[in-house]
Write an enzyme that holds these catalytic residues in place. Structure first.
Site, short mmCIF file in Angstrom:
data_model
loop_
_atom_site.label_atom_id
_atom_site.label_comp_id
_atom_site.label_asym_id
_atom_site.label_seq_id
_atom_site.Cartn_x
_atom_site.Cartn_y
_atom_site.Cartn_z
N TYR A 1 0.86 -1.18 0.00
CA TYR A 1 0.00 0.00 0.00
C TYR A 1 0.90 1.24 0.00
O TYR A 1 0.81 2.11 0.86
CB TYR A 1 -0.96 -0.01 1.20
CG TYR A 1 -2.29 0.62 0.85
CD1 TYR A 1 -3.20 -0.04 0.04
CD2 TYR A 1 -2.62 1.89 1.30
CE1 TYR A 1 -4.41 0.53 -0.31
CE2 TYR A 1 -3.84 2.48 0.96
CZ TYR A 1 -4.72 1.79 0.16
OH TYR A 1 -5.93 2.38 -0.18
N HIS B 127 3.00 4.54 -0.37
CA HIS B 127 2.67 5.97 -0.42
C HIS B 127 3.97 6.76 -0.58
O HIS B 127 5.05 6.19 -0.77
CB HIS B 127 1.89 6.38 0.84
CG HIS B 127 2.58 5.98 2.11
ND1 HIS B 127 3.74 6.57 2.54
CD2 HIS B 127 2.29 5.02 3.02
CE1 HIS B 127 4.11 6.03 3.67
NE2 HIS B 127 3.26 5.07 3.98
N GLU B 128 3.84 8.09 -0.46
CA GLU B 128 5.01 8.96 -0.69
C GLU B 128 6.19 8.61 0.21
O GLU B 128 7.34 8.78 -0.18
CB GLU B 128 4.63 10.43 -0.45
CG GLU B 128 3.70 11.00 -1.49
CD GLU B 128 4.28 10.97 -2.89
OE1 GLU B 128 5.49 11.23 -3.04
OE2 GLU B 128 3.53 10.68 -3.83
N HIS C 18 7.09 5.66 1.22
CA HIS C 18 7.81 4.54 0.60
C HIS C 18 8.56 5.01 -0.65
O HIS C 18 9.66 4.55 -0.93
CB HIS C 18 6.82 3.44 0.20
CG HIS C 18 6.10 2.82 1.35
ND1 HIS C 18 4.75 2.97 1.54
CD2 HIS C 18 6.55 2.06 2.38
CE1 HIS C 18 4.38 2.31 2.62
NE2 HIS C 18 5.45 1.76 3.16
N ASP D 89 8.76 5.63 11.78
CA ASP D 89 8.74 4.49 12.70
C ASP D 89 10.07 4.49 13.45
O ASP D 89 10.91 3.60 13.29
CB ASP D 89 8.55 3.19 11.92
CG ASP D 89 7.20 3.14 11.24
OD1 ASP D 89 6.20 3.42 11.90
OD2 ASP D 89 7.15 2.86 10.03
N LYS E 154 2.70 10.95 6.21
CA LYS E 154 2.08 9.98 5.30
C LYS E 154 2.08 8.61 5.95
O LYS E 154 3.07 8.21 6.57
CB LYS E 154 2.86 9.91 3.99
CG LYS E 154 2.92 11.24 3.27
CD LYS E 154 2.19 11.18 1.97
CE LYS E 154 2.32 12.50 1.24
NZ LYS E 154 1.47 12.59 0.07
N SER E 155 0.96 7.91 5.81
CA SER E 155 0.85 6.58 6.39
C SER E 155 -0.20 5.80 5.63
O SER E 155 -1.20 6.38 5.17
CB SER E 155 0.44 6.68 7.86
OG SER E 155 -0.10 5.45 8.31
N ARG F 273 -2.25 4.01 6.90
CA ARG F 273 -3.46 3.99 7.72
C ARG F 273 -4.27 5.29 7.64
O ARG F 273 -5.38 5.34 8.15
CB ARG F 273 -3.12 3.67 9.18
CG ARG F 273 -2.62 2.24 9.37
CD ARG F 273 -2.43 1.87 10.83
NE ARG F 273 -2.17 0.46 10.99
CZ ARG F 273 -0.97 -0.08 11.20
NH1 ARG F 273 0.09 0.69 11.24
NH2 ARG F 273 -0.84 -1.38 11.37
#
Ligand code: PAF
Length: 282
Positions: free
Chosen positions: A32, A34-35, A37, A150, A184-185, A187
């Site tokens: 999933y 996002h930015e 990653h 994280d 950004k996450s 979730r």
């Protein structure tokens, strides 16, 4: 770009790259993308000849009442992102491929787990180090990329690599934010419209804390109280924790000095969000 789903095929592919002395940059994810990653992949692309991305929602790191079943997944979109970011190999194994049998040896993280996310997610980081160990052995990267969002995971994996002499370098990458500051996450998609409008208060309260510290406040409790007040006033979320700790040791501090982290987790209806800042106070 190759998509590899089996360990045997991955071993062959990695062997081929190693025999050509290609450097391997590795970005482990649960998909999933996002930015955040994308930032990891971009850095990996810049610094290595080969980029390997793993996409695996690791059941070992989810507690019994957590969102394993509903964790967002979109492999087609992830492949598109990976293609755009110049990934060479996506490793996309099934759960049975990764864990054909119950593990006969498990790993326990002894330090840095009784604080922050570790406190409310018992066993979570044991599951993270287990999968990361396995992935590191399979991918044999020169460098592996982890987001600072994280921060506890990053500190623990750094400990794992140092304690067990993994022959690779951990590269920390800055948190990527929405225009209003929300980290950004994957979730974030679970937030209601109202919660999404409130959520930037997490980061703005961290920035407020930094301002207070820069202005001379050095008492962690006072800072935590100020953040608590702000989040309670500006959001409908339930505070899970707000902590100020040494970084990367993650130990309590009497006064704010040296390298430290201000970290928080707030639960909204369907999403628990985390954020942090890592700073140095002389
Ligand atoms: O940060 C994540 O997405 C996961 O914890 C990781 C490092 C991929 C291990 O499953």
């Amino acid at each position: 770009m190759r998509v590899i789903t089996t360990i045997s095929e991955l071993k062959e592919a990695i062997q081929a790259e190693k025999s050509q002395q290609n450097t391997i940059g590795f970005v482990p994810t649960m998909g999933y993308l996002h930015e955040g990653h994308r930032a990891l992949l971009k850095k990996a692309r810049q610094e290595n000849q080969i980029v390997v991305l793993s996409i695996f929602v690791n059941p070992l790191q989810f507690g019994p009442n957590e969102d394993l079943e509903t964790y967002p997944r979109d492999f087609e979109q992830d492949q598109k992102v990976a293609g755009e970011e110049g990934v060479d190999i996506i490793f996309y194994p099934s759960v049975t491929e990764m864990y054909p049998n119950e593990l006969s040896v498990t790993m326990t993280v002894n330090k840095r787990t009784d604080v922050l996310c570790g406190e409310s997610r018992p066993g979570h980081f044991d599951g993270v180090v287990a999968v990361v160990t396995k992935l590191f052995h399979l991918v044999q990267p020169d460098k592996a990329y982890f987001g600072k969002k994280d921060a506890q995971q990053l500190a623990i994996i750094d400990g794992l690599v140092n304690d067990y002499n993994f022959p690779l370098q951990i590269v920390p990458v800055d948190t990527v934010r929405e225009h209003d500051g929300l980290a950004k996450s994957s979730r974030n998609v679970y937030l209601t419209e109202k919660e999404r409008a409130e959520a930037p208060a997490l980061y703005s309260s961290l920035l407020m804390a930094v301002d207070l510290i820069k202005a001379g406040e050095d008492n962690p409790e006072s800072i935590v109280n100020a953040i608590t007040d702000r989040i309670k006033t500006e959001t409908s979320g339930e505070i899970d924790y707000i902590s100020i700790l040494t970084y990367p040791g993650l130990e309590n501090m009497e006064i704010i000095k040296g390298r430290y982290i201000i970290a928080l987790a707030v639960k909204f209806t369907k999403a628990r969000l985390i954020d942090n800042v890592i700073l140095v106070e002389e």
